[in-house]
Each structure stands twice: as C-alpha cells, then as structure tokens.
Scaffold this active site. Structure first.
Site, mmCIF file in Angstrom:
data_model
loop_
_atom_site.group_PDB
_atom_site.id
_atom_site.type_symbol
_atom_site.label_atom_id
_atom_site.label_comp_id
_atom_site.label_asym_id
_atom_site.label_seq_id
_atom_site.Cartn_x
_atom_site.Cartn_y
_atom_site.Cartn_z
ATOM 1 N N ASP A 61 0.999 -1.119 -0.226
ATOM 2 C CA ASP A 61 0.240 -0.203 -0.105
ATOM 3 C C ASP A 61 1.404 1.336 -0.072
ATOM 4 O O ASP A 61 1.829 1.389 0.871
ATOM 5 C CB ASP A 61 -0.657 0.241 0.850
ATOM 6 C CG ASP A 61 -1.839 1.574 1.328
ATOM 7 O OD1 ASP A 61 -2.897 1.285 0.539
ATOM 8 O OD2 ASP A 61 -1.350 1.620 2.601
ATOM 9 N N THR A 94 -2.813 6.258 -5.044
ATOM 10 C CA THR A 94 -1.750 6.798 -4.411
ATOM 11 C C THR A 94 -0.679 6.205 -4.481
ATOM 12 O O THR A 94 -0.244 7.037 -5.339
ATOM 13 C CB THR A 94 -1.599 6.079 -2.381
ATOM 14 O OG1 THR A 94 -1.495 4.891 -2.110
ATOM 15 C CG2 THR A 94 -2.965 6.657 -0.812
ATOM 16 N N THR A 95 -0.167 4.838 -4.943
ATOM 17 C CA THR A 95 0.986 4.742 -5.454
ATOM 18 C C THR A 95 1.047 5.451 -7.116
ATOM 19 O O THR A 95 1.441 6.537 -7.659
ATOM 20 C CB THR A 95 1.073 2.952 -5.828
ATOM 21 O OG1 THR A 95 0.288 2.402 -4.193
ATOM 22 C CG2 THR A 95 2.701 2.564 -6.518
ATOM 23 N N ASP A 386 -8.964 0.587 1.341
ATOM 24 C CA ASP A 386 -8.713 1.121 0.306
ATOM 25 C C ASP A 386 -10.743 0.599 -0.234
ATOM 26 O O ASP A 386 -10.797 1.748 -1.680
ATOM 27 C CB ASP A 386 -8.257 0.588 -0.771
ATOM 28 C CG ASP A 386 -6.396 0.852 0.105
ATOM 29 O OD1 ASP A 386 -6.271 1.611 0.138
ATOM 30 O OD2 ASP A 386 -5.413 0.607 -1.095
#
Length: 558
Positions: A61, A94-95, A386
C-alpha cells in the site's frame, strides 16, 4: 561596503540555488516515486518495513510505505503529501499518484536540460492537467449506485494485488454490504464502519456484524451475559455521586452523621438506577465510571451495564440501535432508548467483548477481519480501507473509468493532439505530460514480468483504433476490454491523482533556491544504487541539502 562581503545567513545555514536546487528537488521526488513503483498493480511486489524498535510492516500500500519510511528531505516529503491527499480524498490510487508525480519530474528534468524554463514547463503541465481531467470526465462511464454487482466489482478491483486478493469476492461483498448499511441522507461516513482485526482462522472467516463490537466487558460479574430484545440507553455521564464544584470541608463528630452521608450517597445512586429502570432500559452504556453500589443495583435489576465507553463507540451504538445519547442520567426517558435484538458478552479472538447485534436498520456496522497472522490481518485491513473508499466514492459520484492503464493511454493519445494547439515551448511540456502518464501502463507491464514496450505499443494501437476501454491484463499479458471484464475504478481516483501529482511537480519545479536554517545533511538512497542496512547512506543530493534519512537502511529493499 568597501568590498567587504555581506553576510546575511548564519554560519549553520546552507543554501542551494538555481539548477542545483532544481536538480536536488527533482532527484528527491524521483527517489520517492521509485521506492513505491514496484508495488503498482495486481502483480506489484510487497515491501518489508522495519522500524527502529524492530516492528515489521509488510505491505504494498503506497501511503503506508511512505508513512513508515523515515523521510527527511523536505522536497521528498512534498511527494509523500501527494499520497496522503489521495488517501484522504478517495482512499485509493496513492501509488499511481506518486508514480505519476515522479515521472512528471523526470520529464521536466529533460526539458530543463534543453533550456526550457521551469515556468514554461509549469504552465504547460497545468494546461495538460486541466485538459486531462476534462477528457476523463467526458469519457467517464455512468453507473447505477444501486447496482450491487457493479459495486462488488469495483470493491474487488481495489483489493486486487493486495493481501486480501485470494478472498476478494467475499470481502467485496462484505464491503458493499457495510457501505450500503451506513448510507443515509447525509451521505456515507466511513467512521460508522468499525473494523475489528482478529488473529486466527482464515480471511474467508471474516464477517459483517450489523451492529457494534465493543472491546469491553460487563461492569459487574452478577450482570447477565446476554440480553435479548434489549432496550438500550446510552449515557454520556457517570453513574457516580457527583463531586461539588467547590472545595468543602465537613467535620463529622458523630458516627451517625457519617452513616447519614453514606446513606445519602447510596440513595442518590439508587435513584439513578431507578431512573433507568423506569425508562425501561435493559442495557446501559456509560461514558464514564459506574460506582460499585450502582453496579450492585444494576445487577439486581438484571441490567447489563458497560462503563467508560469511548465517544466514538457511543455514537456507533446510538446509530446502530436508534438510541439518543443522553448527557445526564437523570434525564433518561423511554423515548431516548434504542433497541437491539441481542446484546451479549462473547469470546472474540481470545478476548471477551460486548456484541450488540440483531438491530433494525443498522446505521453502524462492524467488519470482523480474520487472518492467520497479525501481518496478514493488517494487510487485509489496508485493502479493505481502499475498497471502502472506492465504493463510497462510486456511490457518491456515480462515475467510473476502466482500469489496466486504459485511461492513461487514451488521455496521453489525445493530449498529443491537444499539444499541437498549444503555442510556444509549452507544447513541449504538454507532450512531456502525455509521456509521463504512460508510466502507469508501462509499470503495470514491468511489474507483471511483461515487455513494457510491446505492451505499450499494442495499447496505443488499440486506442488509436477507438477502443477506449482497452487495458492491460497483468495476469495473461493480453490487452482486453476492461469495462467488459468489470475492472473499473472511480473517476475521482484518476482526476485526484492527476491533480495532486501535477500540483506537487509544479511546486517543486518552481523552487530555484533552497535555504536551510541548519545542517540537514543526511543519507539518501539512489533508487538505482541502494546502500546496505549497516553501511553509510548512499550519496547526497548536492549542495549539502538533506537526504531521505531512514530510507538509507531500506536501500536494498527498493
């Protein structure tokens, strides 16, 4: 000044100017992006993060990795903020946001070497970002927020590639049930979904409780272990004799006087319990303490009482049962009570806890997540977080996009056409922005062990032929229609990622002077040449400006 040097900064200050400052900041941003790049997609790898006390976190994550890493460099921290913003706004992507930000900086570095001014690049990036968001919104797919199957597909997509993937169908169903349960006229507040982690069993044993699980026990052993068809009182008060607001001294000269004081206290406590009994309460949840004598009276009346309940838990109980939180126990009336079909003290994962269940129209629920080890349960929780975020966003917005890199390839294709209408050198920046977006499908291919060039060429070809939803299937290596496959994600995940990544990249590019008030020098991991855990950190960033601290020890893992 008679040719004497004018000293403005203190001796401890460090200053880096011009291209050195830009290069240093770009290097820091790229290093952060490279640190999480290999975690992107369903075939992404995990990171093992070890803190100074020996605590271990295993995850892929993005925001968790960046939080756990001890990053010191101020420019690098600006990229970390991109991930945090993405997490707060939509809960996923997010990544992707960080990787795009790093690629924008990389492309900008090439333009700076061609003597394109940073302001020109920034203007071009902003125009490209606005156009990209416009293109995504035009191509978004409208979905019915009541379509459970579609919501479950979206939930499962968000869990793909994480620790919960093997049980994603079950967990996706639980996530959708949870989100729909807490939805009300004001929207969806994820705070009303409590996640409880239990080490033991398998992920498939996870379940959703329509109600609340409290890490508490009965206040007194003589109270019932369970109550059925319970009227529930929630009191934000103490069942204790109230202390005076002023300091007072009482002189007792006779044992009878002392007994009178004790009798009066006992009477007050009995009256409090009588108030609850008259209101018809079968269970009471108290925000503060419960006096021993009050516990005795409650037990005599067969009332199950729990003390020192947190405000957040009290609100969940009220939402789940329909009770009203009462500030003063003397004010409790029958209308303030909620209802639960069953309240019991049970052994959950080896700990005694209070379970409130069988409630009508629960507006607060609890997800019980199970797993074989603590690391497994923690990673499942991150995947669930998520998934909850994307389902909530989909219901609120009602628009999605295909996954597998399809939106990025399509937008890049159209941005290159758009660049022709942009005059001057800003056209170069728009083209660079388009190239930067393609880092997503390229990275998906690399992390899946595929040839990134072949995959990207085929994706471009299919999109050039009008197949907007064509994306990369990381499992088979084929380019397929992602919409038909049910691999979709909310529109807001993509638009927020582009917006945050662009703002961070532009802000870093516009910095041409870094003035540090003290010695911020430290280690920094070159993404291509990480140091080992015991050795000195890899080379600095130039100008003596700080490094990325704790990442030095992580070098070999990146």
């Amino acid at each position: 000044m008679g040719n004497q040097p004018l000293i403005v900064l203190s001796e401890d200050s460090q200053r880096t100017s011009g291209k050195d400052a830009q290069s240093m900041n770009i290097t820091a941003g790229k290093a952060v992006a490279e640190s999480v790049r290999t975690t992107l997609g369903p075939k992404g790898m995990d990171k093992m993060l070890v803190d100074s006390t020996g605590g271990v976190v295993v995850t892929n994550d993005g925001v968790t990795i960046l939080k756990e890493m001890d990053i010191e460099h101020p420019a690098a921290n600006m990229i970390v903020e991109v991930a945090q913003t993405q997490e707060d706004e939509v809960g996923d992507g997010t990544t992707s946001a960080v990787v795009v930000s790093g690629e924008l900086l990389k492309k900008a570095e090439d333009l700076l070497e061609q003597d394109v001014h940073a302001t020109t690049i920034a203007n071009g990036y902003r125009q490209a970002a606005e156009k990209a968001k416009e293109l995504l919104e035009d191509a978004a797919i409208d979905v019915d927020a009541d379509d459970r199957d579609y919501l479950e597909q979206i939930a499962a997509t968000a869990m793909t590639g994480k620790g919960a993937e093997s049980s994603k169908d079950l967990l996706a169903e639980l996530v959708v049930d949870a989100v729909l349960a807490v939805q009300d006229e004001e929207g969806i507040d994820a705070e009303n979904i409590k996640i409880e982690k239990i080490v033991g069993g398998s992920v498939d044993d996870s379940e959703l409780v329509d109600g609340v699980l409290l890490d508490k026990v009965r206040a007194h052993d003589n109270m019932p272990f369970f109550v059925e068809d319970a009227n529930v009182a929630v009191v934000d008060d103490a069942l204790e004799v109230r202390e005076t607001e002023i300091d007072a001294e009482v002189n007792v000269t006779d044992p009878d006087q002392l007994q009178q004081f004790l009798d009066q206290e006992e009477k007050q406590l009995k009256e409090m319990v009588d108030t609850l009994v008259e209101a018809g309460a079968d269970a009471v949840f108290v925000g503060d303490g419960i006096d021993d004598m009050a516990q005795h009276y409650l037990a005599q009346e067969g009332i199950l009482a729990v003390r020192r309940v947190k405000d957040s838990d009290a609100k969940r109980i009220a939402r789940a049962t329909g009770a009203r939180v009462v500030a003063n126990v003397d004010d409790v009336e029958a209308d303030d009570l909620g209802f639960a079909g069953r309240i019991s003290q049970q052994d959950v994962g080896g700990d005694e806890q209070i379970l409130i269940e069988d409630v009508e129209d629960a507006k607060s629920v609890t997800l019980l997540l199970r797993g074989g080890t603590e690391h497994v349960v923690d990673e499942v929780e991150r995947a669930i977080d998520d998934s909850l975020g994307v389902v909530r966003t989909t219901i609120e917005d009602g628009t999605v996009l295909p996954g597998g890199g399809a939106p990025e390839v399509e937008v890049a294709l159209q941005l290159r056409d758009f660049a022709d209408s942009v005059g001057g050198r800003e056209q170069l920046a728009v083209e660079a922005f388009a190239d930067a977006l393609e880092v997503i499908p390229r990275t998906l291919a690399e992390n899946a062990g595929l040839d990134s060039i072949d995959s990207l060429v085929e994706l471009r070809s299919r999109h050039d032929g009008g197949e907007y939803a064509a994306g990369l299937d990381a499992y088979s290596g084929d380019v397929i229609d992602m919409e038909e496959e049910g691999v979709v994600e909310p529109l807001r995940v993509k638009t927020q990622a582009i917006e945050s990544a662009t703002e961070a990249a532009v802000m870093l590019l516009r910095i041409d002077d870094v003035i540090a008030a003290g010695d911020l020098s430290g280690g920094q991991v070159d993404p291509d040449d990480g140091g080992d855990a015991g050795g000195p950190p890899a080379g600095g960033m130039g100008g003596g400006m700080g490094g990325m601290g704790g990442m030095g020890g992580m070098g070999g893992a990146m």
